[in-house]
Scaffold this motif. Structure first.
Motif, mmCIF file in Angstrom:
data_model
loop_
_atom_site.group_PDB
_atom_site.id
_atom_site.type_symbol
_atom_site.label_atom_id
_atom_site.label_comp_id
_atom_site.label_asym_id
_atom_site.label_seq_id
_atom_site.Cartn_x
_atom_site.Cartn_y
_atom_site.Cartn_z
ATOM 1 N N ARG A 1 18.474 -2.108 71.544
ATOM 2 C CA ARG A 1 17.924 -3.471 71.529
ATOM 3 C C ARG A 1 18.498 -4.338 72.642
ATOM 4 O O ARG A 1 17.987 -5.430 72.898
ATOM 5 C CB ARG A 1 18.216 -4.136 70.186
ATOM 6 N N PHE A 2 19.574 -3.874 73.263
ATOM 7 C CA PHE A 2 20.271 -4.713 74.228
ATOM 8 C C PHE A 2 19.357 -5.212 75.343
ATOM 9 O O PHE A 2 19.323 -6.407 75.648
ATOM 10 C CB PHE A 2 21.451 -3.960 74.855
ATOM 11 N N TRP A 3 18.625 -4.305 75.980
ATOM 12 C CA TRP A 3 17.868 -4.681 77.172
ATOM 13 C C TRP A 3 16.814 -5.748 76.862
ATOM 14 O O TRP A 3 16.672 -6.734 77.587
ATOM 15 C CB TRP A 3 17.224 -3.435 77.775
ATOM 16 N N ARG A 4 16.077 -5.558 75.766
ATOM 17 C CA ARG A 4 15.067 -6.550 75.394
ATOM 18 C C ARG A 4 15.715 -7.890 75.043
ATOM 19 O O ARG A 4 15.264 -8.950 75.480
ATOM 20 C CB ARG A 4 14.236 -6.038 74.208
ATOM 21 N N GLN A 5 16.792 -7.844 74.247
ATOM 22 C CA GLN A 5 17.459 -9.083 73.841
ATOM 23 C C GLN A 5 18.103 -9.797 75.033
ATOM 24 O O GLN A 5 18.064 -11.032 75.130
ATOM 25 C CB GLN A 5 18.512 -8.782 72.772
ATOM 26 N N ALA A 6 18.672 -9.040 75.940
ATOM 27 C CA ALA A 6 19.304 -9.650 77.117
ATOM 28 C C ALA A 6 18.280 -10.357 77.992
ATOM 29 O O ALA A 6 18.536 -11.451 78.518
ATOM 30 C CB ALA A 6 20.036 -8.582 77.926
ATOM 31 N N ARG A 7 17.110 -9.734 78.146
ATOM 32 C CA ARG A 7 16.049 -10.391 78.927
ATOM 33 C C ARG A 7 15.514 -11.615 78.195
ATOM 34 O O ARG A 7 15.297 -12.681 78.793
ATOM 35 C CB ARG A 7 14.912 -9.393 79.195
ATOM 36 N N GLU A 8 15.291 -11.475 76.893
ATOM 37 C CA GLU A 8 14.705 -12.559 76.096
ATOM 38 C C GLU A 8 15.581 -13.809 76.108
ATOM 39 O O GLU A 8 15.076 -14.933 76.169
ATOM 40 C CB GLU A 8 14.503 -12.072 74.662
ATOM 41 N N HIS A 9 16.905 -13.632 76.072
ATOM 42 C CA HIS A 9 17.811 -14.770 75.971
ATOM 43 C C HIS A 9 18.507 -15.123 77.289
ATOM 44 O O HIS A 9 19.374 -16.004 77.320
ATOM 45 C CB HIS A 9 18.860 -14.500 74.894
ATOM 46 N N GLY A 10 18.131 -14.453 78.369
ATOM 47 C CA GLY A 10 18.649 -14.812 79.685
ATOM 48 C C GLY A 10 20.136 -14.572 79.868
ATOM 49 O O GLY A 10 20.850 -15.415 80.430
ATOM 50 N N ALA A 11 20.637 -13.417 79.421
ATOM 51 C CA ALA A 11 22.060 -13.107 79.569
ATOM 52 C C ALA A 11 22.450 -13.093 81.039
ATOM 53 O O ALA A 11 21.726 -12.544 81.887
ATOM 54 C CB ALA A 11 22.373 -11.750 78.939
ATOM 55 N N THR A 12 23.598 -13.697 81.342
ATOM 56 C CA THR A 12 24.094 -13.705 82.721
ATOM 57 C C THR A 12 25.272 -12.759 82.920
ATOM 58 O O THR A 12 25.602 -12.411 84.043
ATOM 59 C CB THR A 12 24.512 -15.123 83.159
ATOM 60 N N TRP A 13 25.919 -12.345 81.817
ATOM 61 C CA TRP A 13 27.004 -11.375 81.940
ATOM 62 C C TRP A 13 27.316 -10.755 80.591
ATOM 63 O O TRP A 13 26.935 -11.300 79.548
ATOM 64 C CB TRP A 13 28.255 -12.024 82.548
ATOM 65 N N LEU A 14 27.979 -9.617 80.614
ATOM 66 C CA LEU A 14 28.473 -8.996 79.404
ATOM 67 C C LEU A 14 29.731 -8.218 79.743
ATOM 68 O O LEU A 14 29.964 -7.842 80.897
ATOM 69 C CB LEU A 14 27.444 -8.055 78.782
ATOM 70 N N SER A 15 30.561 -8.009 78.731
ATOM 71 C CA SER A 15 31.789 -7.249 78.888
ATOM 72 C C SER A 15 31.857 -6.206 77.786
ATOM 73 O O SER A 15 31.566 -6.497 76.625
ATOM 74 C CB SER A 15 33.012 -8.177 78.811
#
Length: 327
Positions: free
Chosen positions: A60-74
């Motif tokens: 689910r990460f890729w869809r959720q990251a695009r949907e919510h505009g993630a700028t970084w992750l660790s």
């Protein structure tokens, strides 16, 4: 102490230039300083947003990251690998500006794969609970990020000392020590452990490392060194060589008791495709000094790791050494 946590929080926010437009996708557990201090506290201290899925799954990460505009992750390397394995055709969010790896060693091969898939810089960092998390990190561009290095000191001083706590010159291998506002002052109700943990005001990390041109390179835990005939061998070096083989998905190295040498090098690996232990040993022989080449390689279905992705070296050794012989 709270002042330790806040010092580390401010250091992380400053090092990655976090601001109110940043959106941190929190994939690490919040009961650990990696997720709590880096992914959450640092982001919030800069006025940014933290995304915390009810239940994180790499799929689910890729869809959720695009949907919510993630700028970084660790995340730890193991989790990064799981995320990359689940990548979809839509690609990373266009808002992503960097990714960070911490909690265990990042192989050069995974770094290259991550930068190709995430399409942003991958910054390896070095942290521990006693330092309220981050101690060093590779910097954002245009400063160089160095493969196999955990980067430059961030917010604290880092030194390298000998067995007696004497300072060693740059380029010398020894125990990594740290001091600064993020470092704890001692263990609660345990003065004995506190006394053993410090050389004066320098905290002993228990890691072997070397400082070169301002960048720190780690060579494994002091207590995990394999001593073969008087030679100190770093498990991490052998693991990196094993991971460079196309059939190896995961690897852990440890010492196997031996009457003649005291210890011999052994390793356990998981595979992505068929491969024989003899071929893996030959792969190591072509890339390592003879005394570092594993005498035995165990092919196992899974290598146990903690919730933050750290390998449980002792558990692996106990399991395979009490089981059937390697292939």
């Amino acid at each position: 102490r709270q002042r330790n946590l806040m010092a580390s929080t401010r250091t992380i926010a400053a090092h990655y230039r976090l601001n109110r437009d940043d959106v941190s996708f929190c994939v690490m557990p919040l009961f650990h300083v990696h997720g709590l201090v880096a992914s959450a506290f640092a982001a919030l201290s800069a006025g940014g947003t933290v995304l915390v899925p009810l239940r994180f799954t790499p799929q689910r990460f890729w869809r959720q990251a695009r949907e919510h505009g993630a700028t970084w992750l660790s995340a730890g390397p193991t989790l990064h690998q799981m995320i990359l394995d689940a990548a979809d055709q839509a690609g990373p969010p266009p808002t992503l500006r960097f990714v960070r790896s911490c909690s265990s060693a990042l192989s050069p091969a995974l770094l290259d794969r991550a930068e190709s898939s995430y399409q942003v810089p991958m910054l390896e960092a070095y942290g521990m609970t006693e330092a309220s998390h981050q101690m060093a990190s590779n910097p954002l561009p245009p400063a160089p990020r160095v493969p196999a290095s955990v980067g430059v000191p961030t917010g604290i001083e880092i030194g390298v000392v000998d067995a007696d706590g004497g300072a060693l010159p740059a380029g010398s291998l020894g125990e990594v020590v740290i001091r600064g506002p993020g470092v704890m002052s001692g263990y609660v109700n345990n003065p004995g452990a506190t006394a053993e943990a410090f050389f004066g005001d320098w905290f002993r990390t228990g890691d072997r490392g070397v400082l070169k041109d301002g960048y720190l390179y780690l060579e494994g835990r002091l207590k995990e060194m394999i001593i073969r005939g008087g030679e100190n061998i770093s498990p991490a070096e052998i693991e990196q060589v094993l991971l460079s083989h196309p059939a190896v998905a995961d690897a852990v190295c440890f010492g196997r008791p031996d009457e003649k040498y005291g210890e011999l090098v052994a390793a356990a690996v998981t595979l992505t495709q068929d491969a024989e232990a003899k071929a893996l040993i030959e792969h190591c022989r072509e890339r390592l000094a003879p005394f570092k080449v594993p005498a035995t390689i165990y092919i196992v279905p899974q290598i146990p790791r903690t919730a933050t992705g750290k390998v449980q070296r002792r558990r692996v050794a106990e399991h395979v050494l009490s089981g059937p012989d390697a292939q």
